[in-house]
Design a protein around this motif. Sequence first.
Motif, PDB file in Angstrom:
ATOM      1  N   ARG A  85      -8.173  10.531   1.645  1.00 10.84           N
ATOM      2  CA  ARG A  85      -8.937   9.380   1.723  1.00 10.84           C
ATOM      3  C   ARG A  85      -8.056   8.398   2.535  1.00 10.84           C
ATOM      4  N   ASP A  86      -6.701   8.247   2.363  1.00 13.65           N
ATOM      5  CA  ASP A  86      -5.889   7.616   3.199  1.00 13.65           C
ATOM      6  C   ASP A  86      -5.425   8.320   4.531  1.00 13.65           C
ATOM      7  N   ARG A 115      -6.909  14.035  -3.154  1.00 16.23           N
ATOM      8  CA  ARG A 115      -8.193  13.108  -2.761  1.00 16.23           C
ATOM      9  C   ARG A 115      -7.613  11.768  -2.196  1.00 16.23           C
ATOM     10  N   THR A 116      -6.700  11.273  -2.845  1.00 19.01           N
ATOM     11  CA  THR A 116      -5.930  10.084  -2.492  1.00 19.01           C
ATOM     12  C   THR A 116      -5.369  10.119  -1.177  1.00 19.01           C
ATOM     13  N   ARG A 147      -9.704   4.788   5.076  1.00 23.31           N
ATOM     14  CA  ARG A 147     -10.396   4.561   3.688  1.00 23.31           C
ATOM     15  C   ARG A 147     -11.760   4.431   3.851  1.00 23.31           C
ATOM     16  N   ASP A 148     -12.106   3.253   4.621  1.00 19.66           N
ATOM     17  CA  ASP A 148     -13.431   2.980   5.029  1.00 19.66           C
ATOM     18  C   ASP A 148     -14.272   3.908   5.713  1.00 19.66           C
ATOM     19  N   TYR A 154     -13.778   7.375   4.882  1.00 18.94           N
ATOM     20  CA  TYR A 154     -13.987   8.131   3.786  1.00 18.94           C
ATOM     21  C   TYR A 154     -14.973   7.555   2.838  1.00 18.94           C
ATOM     22  N   ASP A 155     -14.725   6.229   2.624  1.00 14.26           N
ATOM     23  CA  ASP A 155     -15.958   5.767   1.544  1.00 14.26           C
ATOM     24  C   ASP A 155     -17.370   5.801   1.949  1.00 14.26           C
ATOM     25  N   ARG A 160       1.794   4.234  -2.786  1.00 17.75           N
ATOM     26  CA  ARG A 160       1.597   5.521  -2.663  1.00 17.75           C
ATOM     27  C   ARG A 160       3.036   6.430  -2.766  1.00 17.75           C
ATOM     28  N   VAL A 217       0.934  -1.293   0.109  1.00 23.71           N
ATOM     29  CA  VAL A 217      -0.010  -0.150   0.239  1.00 23.71           C
ATOM     30  C   VAL A 217       1.005   1.221   0.015  1.00 23.71           C
ATOM     31  N   ILE A 271      -4.551   3.563   8.049  1.00 27.76           N
ATOM     32  CA  ILE A 271      -4.957   3.899   6.488  1.00 27.76           C
ATOM     33  C   ILE A 271      -6.057   3.246   6.105  1.00 27.76           C
ATOM     34  N   LEU A 272      -6.121   2.170   6.338  1.00 27.80           N
ATOM     35  CA  LEU A 272      -7.449   1.008   5.758  1.00 27.80           C
ATOM     36  C   LEU A 272      -8.588   1.663   6.379  1.00 27.80           C
TER      37      LEU A 272
END
Lengths: 130, 130
Positions: free
Chosen positions: A67-68, A63-64, B116-117, B119-120, A23, A19, B112-113
């Motif tokens: 999001r992270d 955005r990425t 992400r969750d 954020y989504d 990045r 991951v 991070i994961l």
Amino acid sequence: MDTSSLPANVLDPDCPSRVIFQRIGDKWASLVVQVLADGPIRFSELRKMVHVVTPKVLTQTLRTLERDGLITRTVHAQVPPRVDYELTELGASLLEPLTLLRLWAEDHVPSILKARDAYDDAQDEAVMGD
Amino acid sequence: MDTSSLPANVLDPDCPSRVIFQRIGDKWASLVVQVLADGPIRFSELRKMVHVVTPKVLTQTLRTLERDGLITRTVHAQVPPRVDYELTELGASLLEPLTLLRLWAEDHVPSILKARDAYDDAQDEAVMGD
DNA sequence: GCTGCTGGTATCCATGAGGTAACTAAGTTC
DNA sequence: GAACTTAGTTACCTCATGGATACCAGCAGC
């Protein structure tokens, strides 16, 4: 430092390090993180600093990272609008390994470029000899 | 450690760190380097270890690393042939920053994961609300 | 002379990252 | 009401990365 022991999961396609390596490899992401090290910055300033990145690509990158959970995006209700981007604690913690990697690069990239030249010359000679 | 000062050249498209960041981002390169940390290894063993990478892609990766002077390729005049790949001193020196980055990843990728969750989910709700 | 092993090549193809150019929203100033 | 500002978005295009599949060279053993 022990660099020889290899955790089994590095070979796992779902390994966490993938991951991050991905990045880091992103053309603009690690650059943005390093620029943000000096404190919050707005979209347009970021555009100017990161040379000539197009707004689309910069937005994608931001955005990425958002999001992270590595940066935050703060919209100020002003006109004209003002949007600040800032490292989160998580993002700031990435600076340390990232900086070490950058320092390694600054020390050793000349050697790499020299190796490339030597390799390419050897290839050329091999072709000539055919 | 001072991570706040940013050398001017990080913003330069020809900055040395770009070279390395790109190599790190390569899907297999950093993985191969870490596998080679345990000593020389031959092509077929590498293929087995690095899960199911196709020979073409593995060869590409190894050639790139060899060109950059990070690994050496040694052909033994045997039948069946035997080719060993080994880290150079330069390649070995990359292990340290690489390992630090990997350790950071192992510590922080769960965060991070999770980010992400979250954020989504927020994105989904925003779409529902439209 | 057929098969098997190793360490690859050769060919084709799908995907996605990144880039270009043009356009937009919303309010403020002139 | 036209122009300017910021922070984007939209549509479209290109090219490198990575993958699938098949093939090859050289020699040993049977």
